[in-house]
Design a protein around this motif. Structure first.
Motif, PDB file in Angstrom:
ATOM      1  N   SER A  54     -43.614  24.750  30.321  1.00 63.17           N
ATOM      2  CA  SER A  54     -44.486  24.053  31.271  1.00 63.17           C
ATOM      3  C   SER A  54     -44.039  22.625  31.513  1.00 63.17           C
ATOM      4  CB  SER A  54     -45.933  24.052  30.760  1.00 63.17           C
ATOM      5  OG  SER A  54     -46.045  23.347  29.535  1.00 63.17           O
ATOM      6  N   SER A  55     -43.059  22.150  30.736  1.00 63.93           N
ATOM      7  CA  SER A  55     -42.538  20.795  30.924  1.00 63.93           C
ATOM      8  C   SER A  55     -41.719  20.725  32.206  1.00 63.93           C
ATOM      9  CB  SER A  55     -41.664  20.382  29.734  1.00 63.93           C
ATOM     10  OG  SER A  55     -42.430  20.318  28.546  1.00 63.93           O
ATOM     11  N   ARG A  56     -41.713  19.550  32.810  1.00 64.38           N
ATOM     12  CA  ARG A  56     -40.995  19.371  34.075  1.00 64.38           C
ATOM     13  C   ARG A  56     -39.506  19.596  33.898  1.00 64.38           C
ATOM     14  NH1 ARG A  56     -38.190  15.191  36.428  1.00 64.38           N
ATOM     15  NH2 ARG A  56     -38.713  13.747  34.741  1.00 64.38           N
ATOM     16  N   SER A  57     -38.890  20.209  34.890  1.00 63.99           N
ATOM     17  CA  SER A  57     -37.447  20.420  34.888  1.00 63.99           C
ATOM     18  C   SER A  57     -36.753  19.151  35.384  1.00 63.99           C
ATOM     19  CB  SER A  57     -37.082  21.600  35.787  1.00 63.99           C
ATOM     20  OG  SER A  57     -35.679  21.722  35.916  1.00 63.99           O
ATOM     21  N   ILE A  58     -35.876  18.583  34.555  1.00 63.77           N
ATOM     22  CA  ILE A  58     -35.101  17.409  34.946  1.00 63.77           C
ATOM     23  C   ILE A  58     -34.012  17.819  35.921  1.00 63.77           C
ATOM     24  CG2 ILE A  58     -33.575  15.578  34.108  1.00 63.77           C
ATOM     25  CD1 ILE A  58     -34.997  15.782  31.405  1.00 63.77           C
ATOM     26  N   THR A  59     -33.321  18.894  35.566  1.00 64.05           N
ATOM     27  CA  THR A  59     -32.240  19.420  36.405  1.00 64.05           C
ATOM     28  C   THR A  59     -31.930  20.833  35.947  1.00 64.05           C
ATOM     29  OG1 THR A  59     -29.998  18.972  37.253  1.00 64.05           O
ATOM     30  CG2 THR A  59     -30.372  18.617  34.897  1.00 64.05           C
ATOM     31  N   ILE A  60     -31.133  21.542  36.713  1.00 61.98           N
ATOM     32  CA  ILE A  60     -30.661  22.860  36.301  1.00 61.98           C
ATOM     33  C   ILE A  60     -29.201  22.714  35.902  1.00 61.98           C
ATOM     34  CG2 ILE A  60     -30.192  25.226  37.005  1.00 61.98           C
ATOM     35  CD1 ILE A  60     -32.542  25.054  38.909  1.00 61.98           C
ATOM     36  N   LEU A  61     -28.900  23.004  34.642  1.00 62.20           N
ATOM     37  CA  LEU A  61     -27.529  22.926  34.155  1.00 62.20           C
ATOM     38  C   LEU A  61     -26.821  24.231  34.487  1.00 62.20           C
ATOM     39  CD1 LEU A  61     -28.204  21.393  30.609  1.00 62.20           C
ATOM     40  CD2 LEU A  61     -27.690  20.193  32.748  1.00 62.20           C
ATOM     41  N   PRO A  62     -25.749  24.190  35.253  1.00 60.74           N
ATOM     42  CA  PRO A  62     -25.072  25.423  35.658  1.00 60.74           C
ATOM     43  C   PRO A  62     -24.253  26.037  34.528  1.00 60.74           C
ATOM     44  CG  PRO A  62     -23.886  23.519  36.473  1.00 60.74           C
ATOM     45  CD  PRO A  62     -25.150  22.991  35.857  1.00 60.74           C
ATOM     46  N   ALA A  63     -23.877  27.289  34.717  1.00 64.26           N
ATOM     47  CA  ALA A  63     -23.017  27.966  33.746  1.00 64.26           C
ATOM     48  C   ALA A  63     -21.742  27.156  33.552  1.00 64.26           C
ATOM     49  CB  ALA A  63     -22.678  29.367  34.244  1.00 64.26           C
ATOM     50  N   GLY A  64     -21.298  27.077  32.304  1.00 63.41           N
ATOM     51  CA  GLY A  64     -20.096  26.312  31.998  1.00 63.41           C
ATOM     52  C   GLY A  64     -20.377  24.906  31.522  1.00 63.41           C
ATOM     53  N   THR A  65     -21.640  24.458  31.649  1.00 64.16           N
ATOM     54  CA  THR A  65     -22.001  23.113  31.209  1.00 64.16           C
ATOM     55  C   THR A  65     -21.880  22.995  29.695  1.00 64.16           C
ATOM     56  OG1 THR A  65     -23.553  22.822  33.033  1.00 64.16           O
ATOM     57  CG2 THR A  65     -23.831  21.373  31.134  1.00 64.16           C
ATOM     58  N   THR A  66     -21.329  21.894  29.226  1.00 64.99           N
ATOM     59  CA  THR A  66     -21.264  21.611  27.798  1.00 64.99           C
ATOM     60  C   THR A  66     -22.484  20.771  27.407  1.00 64.99           C
ATOM     61  OG1 THR A  66     -18.855  21.659  27.755  1.00 64.99           O
ATOM     62  CG2 THR A  66     -19.951  20.488  25.966  1.00 64.99           C
ATOM     63  N   VAL A  67     -23.191  21.186  26.386  1.00 68.69           N
ATOM     64  CA  VAL A  67     -24.394  20.499  25.934  1.00 68.69           C
ATOM     65  C   VAL A  67     -24.238  20.138  24.462  1.00 68.69           C
ATOM     66  CG1 VAL A  67     -26.883  20.656  25.582  1.00 68.69           C
ATOM     67  CG2 VAL A  67     -25.830  21.758  27.572  1.00 68.69           C
TER      68      VAL A  67
END
Length: 387
Positions: free
Chosen positions: A285-298
């Motif tokens: 339910s928390s706000r989405s900051i952004t959508i991290l696409p496939a391949g993103t390093t976290v």
């Protein structure tokens, strides 16, 4: 850097009236007193600044002027001119890379000359933005020495000095005394809270949106008149109903992560197999900051199991982002560990667009896979993942 729109009549006299005019009437919500802009925001028209002023209560504008000793922001002059015509108090900032006193003086001279050429009015603030990796490797004493040298030198150009940095660095990586400083810290809950009230300004969001402007902006609440002094302004009355509504709406877009389980330390690097939402808290339910696409390093520092998911925390400048790595059974449904990458070293004059174009990427994808947005400042010497 929420595209939203924006009363209260009080009988006030004397000092109470002046305090209410400066502090605003919406005491429960963080205010959008000041916005900062750079080349990452593209060309900003006078009409956009008027909208910010009238509908969102923006009083002051802080424009990126320069970076290091080689980069001058190409939009500085138009941002200063259009902001002034809109009746805003206009200031500037320089993104610092200095690690010695001599370098700090050289950068201040470069910034002062660039500010004069761009038309920054005498008496405006020209802050040093100290958040780069270079300063992160220095001691507090070294940063204090260098910042003092920069600020002393910048005053020779007729500008007032200040320091911008993150809350985690303030009085840790560098000294920020009371009644000075512009400090960034993005809270989980806005309502009823004020952060860094002993400083000049608190940057409380890096993704605020304005009705007729594209993208996200950094916005700050002012606690003193430091960024609205030293120059004349023709600020006109704002649409108070719109300002109140817009500020309250902007404050809704952070949420507190659930504390129903215990966070545990987890220092890992994940590579996303599919797109995943990065959120302001460990909850769907928390706000989405952004959508991290496939391949993103976290890169993460903590993990928790709650609400049916396994969540990890990603350190970000001025706060954290949260993403679900899989169900509560702890299987890593969306991610795999380890990755090999191709890096690109940022050169003077580069932008998110030029680097993305050069490497066959969408610039939003490029920014996301580096844990940033297209509104985050990049600087020469920085390494970005491009593959």
């Amino acid at each position: 850097m929420i595209r939203v729109k924006l009363k209260s009549k009080l009988a006030l006299t004397g000092a109470a009236t002046m305090a209410a005019l400066f502090l605003g009437l919406n005491a429960s919500a963080a205010r959008m007193d000041m916005v900062d802009v750079s080349n990452n925001n593209g060309y900003m028209s006078n009409a956009e600044y008027v909208s910010m002023r009238n509908e969102f209560g923006v009083k002051a504008l802080t424009v990126k002027i320069s970076e290091g000793t080689t980069f001058k922001d190409g939009y500085a002059a138009s941002n200063i001119a259009n902001g002034q015509v809109a009746g805003l108090y206009v200031n500037g900032y320089h993104f610092a890379h200095y690690t010695t006193k001599a370098q700090a003086i050289a950068e201040a001279d470069f910034a002062g000359q660039a500010a004069q050429a761009a038309g920054l009015p005498v008496g405006a603030v020209l802050a040093t933005d100290v958040e780069a990796e270079e300063q992160g490797s220095l001691s507090q004493a070294a940063n204090d020495r260098n910042n003092a040298a920069f600020m002393k030198e910048i005053q020779k150009f007729g500008y007032r000095a200040d320091i911008y940095t993150s809350g985690s660095w303030a009085n840790n990586k560098m000294t920020i005394k009371g009644k000075t400083g512009w400090v960034a810290g993005y809270p989980y809950v806005m309502a009823g809270q004020k952060w860094y009230t002993n400083n000049n300004a608190w940057q409380w969001s890096g993704s605020a949106h304005f009705r007729i402007s594209y993208g996200g902006f950094d916005v700050s609440q002012l606690y003193t008149d430091y960024y609205t002094a030293g120059q004349k302004s023709t600020v006109k009355p704002t649409d108070k109903d719109a300002v109140k509504t817009n500020n309250q709406e902007a404050n809704k877009h952070t949420s507190k992560p659930s504390a129903s389980s215990k966070w545990v330390k987890e220092t890992k690097t994940y590579t996303l197999k599919t797109a995943v939402k990065l959120r302001t808290g460990a909850s769907t339910s928390s706000r989405s900051i952004t959508i991290l696409p496939a391949g993103t390093t976290v890169k993460t520092d903590q993990a928790i199991i709650q609400g049916g998911y396994r969540w990890v925390r990603q350190p970000r400048f001025s706060g954290y982002g949260y993403l679900a790595t899989g169900p509560a059974s702890n299987s890593l449904e969306y991610v795999k560990t380890g990755a090999s990458h191709t890096y690109y070293t940022v050169k003077p004059g580069d932008s998110w667009w030029s680097i993305a174009h050069r490497n066959g990427l969408n610039m939003t994808t490029l920014a996301s896979q580096n844990g940033k947005t297209i509104y985050t400042t990049i600087y020469p010497g920085q390494r970005l993942v491009v593959r």
